[in-house]
Design a protein around this motif. Sequence first.
Motif, PDB file in Angstrom:
ATOM      1  N   LEU A   1      28.442  -7.849  12.913  1.00  0.00           N
ATOM      2  CA  LEU A   1      27.300  -7.074  13.343  1.00  0.00           C
ATOM      3  C   LEU A   1      27.211  -7.613  15.073  1.00  0.00           C
ATOM      4  O   LEU A   1      27.019  -6.599  15.899  1.00  0.00           O
ATOM      5  CB  LEU A   1      26.247  -7.118  12.788  1.00  0.00           C
ATOM      6  N   GLY A   2      27.129  -8.675  15.383  1.00  0.00           N
ATOM      7  CA  GLY A   2      27.038  -9.242  16.620  1.00  0.00           C
ATOM      8  C   GLY A   2      27.910  -8.995  17.529  1.00  0.00           C
ATOM      9  O   GLY A   2      28.001  -8.545  18.900  1.00  0.00           O
TER      10      GLY A   2
ATOM     11  N   LEU B   1      24.106 -20.127  20.443  1.00  0.00           N
ATOM     12  CA  LEU B   1      25.176 -21.055  19.549  1.00  0.00           C
ATOM     13  C   LEU B   1      25.831 -20.595  18.404  1.00  0.00           C
ATOM     14  O   LEU B   1      26.983 -21.085  18.260  1.00  0.00           O
ATOM     15  CB  LEU B   1      24.098 -22.491  19.361  1.00  0.00           C
ATOM     16  N   TYR B   2      25.012 -19.800  17.834  1.00  0.00           N
ATOM     17  CA  TYR B   2      25.559 -19.349  16.588  1.00  0.00           C
ATOM     18  C   TYR B   2      26.850 -18.536  16.865  1.00  0.00           C
ATOM     19  O   TYR B   2      27.877 -18.523  16.256  1.00  0.00           O
ATOM     20  CB  TYR B   2      24.445 -18.567  15.748  1.00  0.00           C
ATOM     21  N   TYR B   3      26.649 -17.417  17.851  1.00  0.00           N
ATOM     22  CA  TYR B   3      27.892 -16.795  18.110  1.00  0.00           C
ATOM     23  C   TYR B   3      29.039 -17.272  18.775  1.00  0.00           C
ATOM     24  O   TYR B   3      30.103 -17.029  18.889  1.00  0.00           O
ATOM     25  CB  TYR B   3      27.407 -15.334  18.808  1.00  0.00           C
TER      26      TYR B   3
ATOM     27  N   PHE C   1      33.455 -22.820  20.169  1.00  0.00           N
ATOM     28  CA  PHE C   1      33.296 -24.177  20.296  1.00  0.00           C
ATOM     29  C   PHE C   1      34.077 -24.926  19.367  1.00  0.00           C
ATOM     30  O   PHE C   1      34.637 -26.118  19.569  1.00  0.00           O
ATOM     31  CB  PHE C   1      31.798 -24.228  19.892  1.00  0.00           C
ATOM     32  N   GLU C   2      34.193 -24.676  17.965  1.00  0.00           N
ATOM     33  CA  GLU C   2      35.001 -25.281  17.153  1.00  0.00           C
ATOM     34  C   GLU C   2      36.379 -25.351  17.407  1.00  0.00           C
ATOM     35  O   GLU C   2      37.303 -26.318  16.969  1.00  0.00           O
ATOM     36  CB  GLU C   2      34.757 -24.543  15.622  1.00  0.00           C
ATOM     37  N   ASP C   3      37.162 -24.297  18.076  1.00  0.00           N
ATOM     38  CA  ASP C   3      38.256 -24.296  18.400  1.00  0.00           C
ATOM     39  C   ASP C   3      38.563 -25.064  19.701  1.00  0.00           C
ATOM     40  O   ASP C   3      39.743 -25.736  19.759  1.00  0.00           O
ATOM     41  CB  ASP C   3      39.004 -22.838  18.689  1.00  0.00           C
ATOM     42  N   LYS C   4      37.700 -25.035  20.581  1.00  0.00           N
ATOM     43  CA  LYS C   4      37.948 -25.512  21.982  1.00  0.00           C
ATOM     44  C   LYS C   4      37.227 -26.708  22.600  1.00  0.00           C
ATOM     45  O   LYS C   4      37.612 -26.791  23.482  1.00  0.00           O
ATOM     46  CB  LYS C   4      37.723 -24.210  23.083  1.00  0.00           C
TER      47      LYS C   4
END
Length: 396
Positions: free
Chosen positions: A16-17, A192-194, A199-202
């Motif tokens: 959705l976002g 932060l959510y989107y 963030f997890e990848d890079k």
Amino acid sequence: MKTRTQRSLITAGLALGLGLTGLQAQSTQPDRNASLRQEIDLAISKGLAFLKTQQKDTGAWSNPEEPAITALVLSAFAADPARKPADPLPAEADKGYKFILSNAKEDGGIYAKGRANYNTSLSLLALTLNAKPEYEQTILKARRFVVGQQNDFDTKGSADNAFDGGIGYGRPGPNSPAHADLSNTHFALESLYYSKRLFEDKGTPEDKKNDLNWAAAIKFVERCQNRPESNDQAWASNDPKNAGGFVYEPGVSKAAEVDKLPDGRTALRSYGSISYAGMLSFIYAGLTPEDPRIQAVLKWLGDNFTLEENPGLGQEGKFYYYHTMAKALSVANLDELKTKDGKTVDWRNELGRHLLNIQKPDGSWLNDTGRWMENDPVLVTAYTLLALEHTYRALQ
């Protein structure tokens, strides 16, 4: 209360976002919402056309000292359901993104003069919704900046201050009183959510080590809810008029109306827009709609459901209310709310039709009450377009 359980919460929220529509299962059932979606699609097109006419030569929309407003407009362009994810954005949006980037600071913040968290959080979200490779480092630096805005007053790590875990317009100075509010906290948690996937990848190992204290954020959100079972603040009550809803910050409601409780305390008035912001904050922090804290706010929201006003605040902040409503109920995968008379309301149809009915001939929307800048047609149109975009996808 009916939920669409065929999709996970996180996947639905990202879809959705970020404007992804390919996750919907094929159905042989009649599409009862096709006509309304077509009307919403046309209203979105008219609204975006209006916004194109309002852009300044600098690339900004509205007040250039508030990049957040430009960011809200850019998010509306990026989430347009008529645009496929691989389609380019219009030239106006490209110009707007250049303006956003021109406000990026060395410390990662994206702001002009003040309200650093508000402007950075919404700019971070807009960049994430159009995450080009050349934006990645700006996104990661902005994310680091937002994480750094989280409060931890008094004894570090103990949540001994009511404002610990929350985020305000910007970090208070050394001689400033402690402060955080639920509106800024919800925008920060949303960004932060989107941006979490990138963030997890890079993200660097150091950034991951120093990520947001999500447990402290949940504690702050709890301290804004009228629910003594989870709120350890003395003002929280189960007063039937307010139970489950939220206030702006611990011990302070923006609603003027107050009631005296039998024990002599003053009941802080829960109100609509901030109650949806509280619900969203819980979801962004990992709670599911089945959690009793979310169930409590859903009951209050259902009991107070209306589209004629922002419950508890009248006409003030009404379009922010529509914006947070559509985000919260769509991200939570809820099709309906149960009202206090035991009936159910299909919020998607009700909200969609209402917003169509109040669109101006030039494609804009406007609140006649100007508090919180809602006399600015650019800001209000951006809020409404985002509400309609979430509603459109929730109707699929």
